[in-house]
Scaffold this motif. Structure first.
Motif, PDB file in Angstrom:
ATOM      1  N   ALA A 108      13.213  73.101  73.639  1.00 55.52           N
ATOM      2  CA  ALA A 108      12.440  71.872  73.497  1.00 55.52           C
ATOM      3  C   ALA A 108      12.830  71.078  72.252  1.00 55.52           C
ATOM      4  O   ALA A 108      12.908  69.854  72.285  1.00 55.52           O
ATOM      5  CB  ALA A 108      10.943  72.207  73.468  1.00 55.52           C
ATOM      6  N   ARG A 109      13.086  71.767  71.137  1.00 54.45           N
ATOM      7  CA  ARG A 109      13.411  71.036  69.907  1.00 54.45           C
ATOM      8  C   ARG A 109      14.740  70.300  70.048  1.00 54.45           C
ATOM      9  O   ARG A 109      14.868  69.135  69.653  1.00 54.45           O
ATOM     10  CB  ARG A 109      13.478  71.994  68.718  1.00 54.45           C
ATOM     11  N   ARG A 110      15.732  70.970  70.611  1.00 52.35           N
ATOM     12  CA  ARG A 110      17.047  70.341  70.767  1.00 52.35           C
ATOM     13  C   ARG A 110      16.970  69.126  71.692  1.00 52.35           C
ATOM     14  O   ARG A 110      17.554  68.074  71.411  1.00 52.35           O
ATOM     15  CB  ARG A 110      18.039  71.361  71.323  1.00 52.35           C
ATOM     16  N   MET A 111      16.237  69.248  72.786  1.00 55.22           N
ATOM     17  CA  MET A 111      16.117  68.136  73.725  1.00 55.22           C
ATOM     18  C   MET A 111      15.312  66.990  73.121  1.00 55.22           C
ATOM     19  O   MET A 111      15.609  65.813  73.356  1.00 55.22           O
ATOM     20  CB  MET A 111      15.475  68.616  75.025  1.00 55.22           C
ATOM     21  N   LEU A 112      14.281  67.331  72.337  1.00 57.36           N
ATOM     22  CA  LEU A 112      13.504  66.278  71.685  1.00 57.36           C
ATOM     23  C   LEU A 112      14.365  65.516  70.685  1.00 57.36           C
ATOM     24  O   LEU A 112      14.293  64.282  70.599  1.00 57.36           O
ATOM     25  CB  LEU A 112      12.286  66.879  70.980  1.00 57.36           C
ATOM     26  N   LEU A 113      15.193  66.241  69.950  1.00 56.50           N
ATOM     27  CA  LEU A 113      16.068  65.585  68.985  1.00 56.50           C
ATOM     28  C   LEU A 113      17.015  64.610  69.684  1.00 56.50           C
ATOM     29  O   LEU A 113      17.174  63.457  69.256  1.00 56.50           O
ATOM     30  CB  LEU A 113      16.861  66.635  68.207  1.00 56.50           C
ATOM     31  N   ALA A 114      17.642  65.071  70.770  1.00 58.75           N
ATOM     32  CA  ALA A 114      18.555  64.194  71.509  1.00 58.75           C
ATOM     33  C   ALA A 114      17.812  62.985  72.073  1.00 58.75           C
ATOM     34  O   ALA A 114      18.315  61.850  72.029  1.00 58.75           O
ATOM     35  CB  ALA A 114      19.225  64.981  72.636  1.00 58.75           C
ATOM     36  N   ALA A 115      16.602  63.215  72.568  1.00 58.79           N
ATOM     37  CA  ALA A 115      15.820  62.122  73.141  1.00 58.79           C
ATOM     38  C   ALA A 115      15.433  61.097  72.083  1.00 58.79           C
ATOM     39  O   ALA A 115      15.465  59.879  72.336  1.00 58.79           O
ATOM     40  CB  ALA A 115      14.579  62.679  73.828  1.00 58.79           C
ATOM     41  N   LEU A 116      15.075  61.553  70.895  1.00 59.19           N
ATOM     42  CA  LEU A 116      14.698  60.623  69.829  1.00 59.19           C
ATOM     43  C   LEU A 116      15.886  59.779  69.378  1.00 59.19           C
ATOM     44  O   LEU A 116      15.734  58.590  69.064  1.00 59.19           O
ATOM     45  CB  LEU A 116      14.125  61.395  68.643  1.00 59.19           C
ATOM     46  N   LEU A 117      17.065  60.372  69.343  1.00 52.77           N
ATOM     47  CA  LEU A 117      18.258  59.602  68.979  1.00 52.77           C
ATOM     48  C   LEU A 117      18.553  58.536  70.024  1.00 52.77           C
ATOM     49  O   LEU A 117      18.880  57.389  69.691  1.00 52.77           O
ATOM     50  CB  LEU A 117      19.456  60.543  68.809  1.00 52.77           C
ATOM     51  N   LEU A 118      18.435  58.910  71.304  1.00 54.94           N
ATOM     52  CA  LEU A 118      18.633  57.930  72.373  1.00 54.94           C
ATOM     53  C   LEU A 118      17.538  56.864  72.339  1.00 54.94           C
ATOM     54  O   LEU A 118      17.797  55.676  72.573  1.00 54.94           O
ATOM     55  CB  LEU A 118      18.648  58.634  73.731  1.00 54.94           C
TER      56      LEU A 118
END
Length: 390
Positions: free
Chosen positions: A84-94
């Motif tokens: 979840a943390r890795r996907m949230l990070l990628a989502a926030l950058l996008l």
């Protein structure tokens, strides 16, 4: 071991503090909510700057909702594989990139495309946030932790809506999106510095985004979510026009309605500990019946602005409990598939936004506002019936 020692061991988890990372998740919700609510107040200025109409500008909001729903359903399950943390990070950058594109959009088509990208990012970020909230919550404080995270919606409603209008007046609508983009990147830095959210990493992912529907209890709870969210968006979407058109109030009166709802929704977080004491199992149907009762009162109170403000305050409070307990129950069904389950939940929520707005519109045009809460009562009875299923 003495009884006192045993009691200390049993009660110790309940005294564990809510982790600081929960407040980072609150900020992430605030960023997403600020974007979803910002366009309405600044739409006239955007339309003037881009040489188009307000209804045309609002297609960007529709694009955001469509992107969020599709992304949540089809990409949410990747949270279980990558964490979840890795996907949230990628989502926030996008998300930050899409918001930056919105700020720089030279034409309406570019703004619509940028908001679609923001929706894709939000569709991954929201289930990742709810998954992380369930993962980091201390034992015995699950509801309070999720409640803290949910106050991000209050921040976006109370602060985001107000500040967007002020910023647009002072420096133009592009600054609104620039500020929200900067906030998204700041949230990404905070998430990157955390070690939270590794519990689900490496889980297998089904080829079908709908495989999580086979988890026992998911389908009825999602059906309850659909009825719950459709009633909310169907009624809330037309309160402003009712106050202006039927009660003859200025548009500024809508601001107090948003503030009342936000204060009720955020203030309910102070009472979330009661949910942890009682347990979410039997509460959800009762909460949904409570929402139905609020709608019933709203149908009568719709002729008075002061009465509507009081009812909307109560509406925000009980809706907070409903959303909190719904998320608690969904995330507890299968921890290995939390991402996929919460992705479906977000997809249903944004589909309900579309259905509620479109479906309640003709009813409002034909019969006026007072009929909408009555229709919402029926939907909430359906939600309570599905929530009562085991």
């Amino acid at each position: 071991m003495t009884n006192i020692d045993q009691q200390a061991i049993v009660t110790a988890p309940a005294r564990m503090p809510i982790p600081p990372f929960a407040f980072v998740l609150t900020a992430c919700i605030g960023v997403i909510g600020s974007n979803s609510l910002a366009l309405g107040p600044i739409a006239p200025e955007v339309a003037r700057a881009l040489g188009t109409s307000v209804p045309a500008v609002m297609t960007a909001s529709a694009a955001f909702g469509l992107g969020t729903a599709a992304s949540a359903v089809f990409l949410g399950r990747l949270i279980d594989r990558h964490g979840a943390r890795r996907m949230l990070l990628a989502a926030l950058l996008l998300l930050g990139a899409g918001l930056g594109g919105s700020a720089l959009a030279p034409a309406l088509a570019a703004l619509v495309a940028a908001q679609f990208v923001v929706g894709i990012a939000a569709g991954v970020a929201l289930p990742a946030i709810y998954t992380l909230a369930a993962e980091v919550a201390p034992a015995g404080r699950e509801s309070q932790t999720i409640g803290v995270v949910l106050t991000g919606w209050t921040l976006s409603m109370v602060a985001g809506v107000s500040l967007s209008a002020v910023l647009a007046d002072l420096a133009g609508w592009r600054l609104v999106y620039a500020v929200v983009a900067a906030t998204a990147f700041a949230a990404a830095l905070s998430v990157a510095g955390s070690a939270a959210g590794t519990a689900a990493a490496g889980a297998s992912v089904s080829q079908s985004p709908f495989a999580a529907l086979r988890v026992r209890g998911v389908a009825p709870l999602l059906a309850a979510c659909a009825a719950f969210m459709t009633s909310f968006y169907g009624v809330y979407g037309y309160i402003g026009d009712h106050l202006h058109g039927e009660l003859g109030l200025p548009l500024s009166a809508n601001g107090l309605v948003a503030l009342s709802y936000g204060l009720g929704f955020g203030g309910a977080a102070l009472l979330d500990r009661l949910i942890d004491r009682v347990g979410p199992g039997l509460l959800l149907p009762l909460i949904f019946l409570g929402v139905a009762a609020v709608f019933a009162v709203m149908a009568v109170a719709s002729v008075s602005y002061a009465a509507m403000l009081a009812v909307v305050l109560a509406w925000g409070l009980i809706n907070h409990f409903g959303l909190n307990v719904l998320i608690m129950r969904l995330t507890a069904l299968d921890p290995s598939r939390r991402g996929a389950i919460m992705g479906l939940n977000s997809g249903v929520t944004y589909l309900a936004l579309f259905v509620g707005t479109i479906g309640f519109g003709p009813v409002y045009a034909a019969f006026g506002f007072a009929v909408l809460p009555v229709l919402a009562v029926a939907l909430m009875l359906v939600a309570a019936a599905f929530a009562a299923r085991r």
